[in-house]
Design a protein around this motif. Structure first.
Motif: not given
Ligand SMILES: [Zn+2]
Length: 276
Positions: A168-174, A236-243, A253-256
């Protein structure tokens, strides 16, 4: 629950699952650095959907595939639409098809998905040499795309759940994924148990969740384990894309006009096939 949180390491422009190499397979999640795109797509962007040029995407694919030691023309992508359509290929498609999961039946073919907050899930079966890439955002998760791919692999393609290796790769985290009823309602109606992976932000007078922060990776990991995947075979990579702005694109975080990362998997072939 036991899970593998290690075993994923960074090479130049990607995180890779080390164990996959043992099976002569690739499982990789790209970083956003080291590419040729500029502006909001800086720099290793893999999608034209938000405005970057085909030339940049092509060059970026060359950069990453060189690092992974695969041919860029053997990477299979699809037009993702936040649905649950599963595409199965035993040869390279001549046109880009619509779907959110790709399964390749042969070594030398590399399924991929593109994400910027949604969860990329990669699967390999070292016995049958079948590989799969899933794009699981909240819509795909609600449609239970992960479970559907497992069912397809076991009932139609002869895979056994206990043999599957999943990353499971990077995704927006909780930490950063606050959602309202638009997401909470269909999510809890599709999978009521997902409430335990939602952190309450606001409730109404009936103590129902009005706003919550949800954990896409944990929900999909739970779905995998409940479907019969061995927890020790889930990485699990367990890293938040937004952080992690320095490492990943993030639509929230960055929009469209954000770029997209790519997640690629597949078994290496002695003779790398090329698409036509
Ligand atoms: Zn975060």
């Amino acid at each position: 629950m036991r899970n593998n949180v290690c075993g994923i390491r960074q090479i130049k422009q990607a995180y890779i699952l080390e164990k996959a190499e043992q099976y002569k397979a690739v499982m990789a999640f790209s970083l956003r650095t080291g590419g040729c795109s500029g502006g909001p797509y800086k720099s290793l962007n893999f999608s034209t959907s938000s405005g970057d040029s085909e030339t940049h995407i092509h060059k970026n694919l060359e950069i990453l595939s060189d690092q992974l030691n695969i041919s860029s023309s053997s990477i299979i992508s699809c037009h993702q639409e936040h649905g649950d359509n599963i595409l199965i290929f035993d040869h390279f498609p001549k046109v880009t098809m619509r779907g959110d999961a790709i399964i390749a039946l042969e070594p030398g073919m590399y399924p991929s998905v593109k994400t910027a907050d949604c969860l990329p899930i990669l699967i390999i079966d070292p016995i049958t040499k079948i590989s799969a890439a899933i794009h699981a955002g909240w819509r795909g998760t609600v449609l239970r795309i992960t479970r559907k791919v497992l069912i397809t692999m076991t009932t139609k393609l002869g895979c056994k759940l206990e043999n599957l290796l999943i990353a499971l790769g990077p995704a927006v985290g909780v930490c950063c994924y606050e959602v309202d009823q638009t997401v909470i309602k269909p999510l809890l109606s599709s999978m009521p148990w997902a409430e335990k992976f939602a952190v309450q932000v606001k409730t109404d007078s009936q103590k129902l969740l009005k706003k919550a922060k949800i954990d896409l990776a944990s929900i999909n990991r739970h779905e995998l384990v409940e479907s019969g995947i061995l927890p020790e075979n889930i990485y699990l990579l367990n890293m938040c894309t937004s952080c992690h702005e320095d490492k990943f694109f993030s639509y929230r975080r960055d929009g469209e006009f954000s770029g997209r990362s790519i997640a690629i998997t597949g078994f290496r072939s002695l003779i790398e096939k090329k698409s036509v």
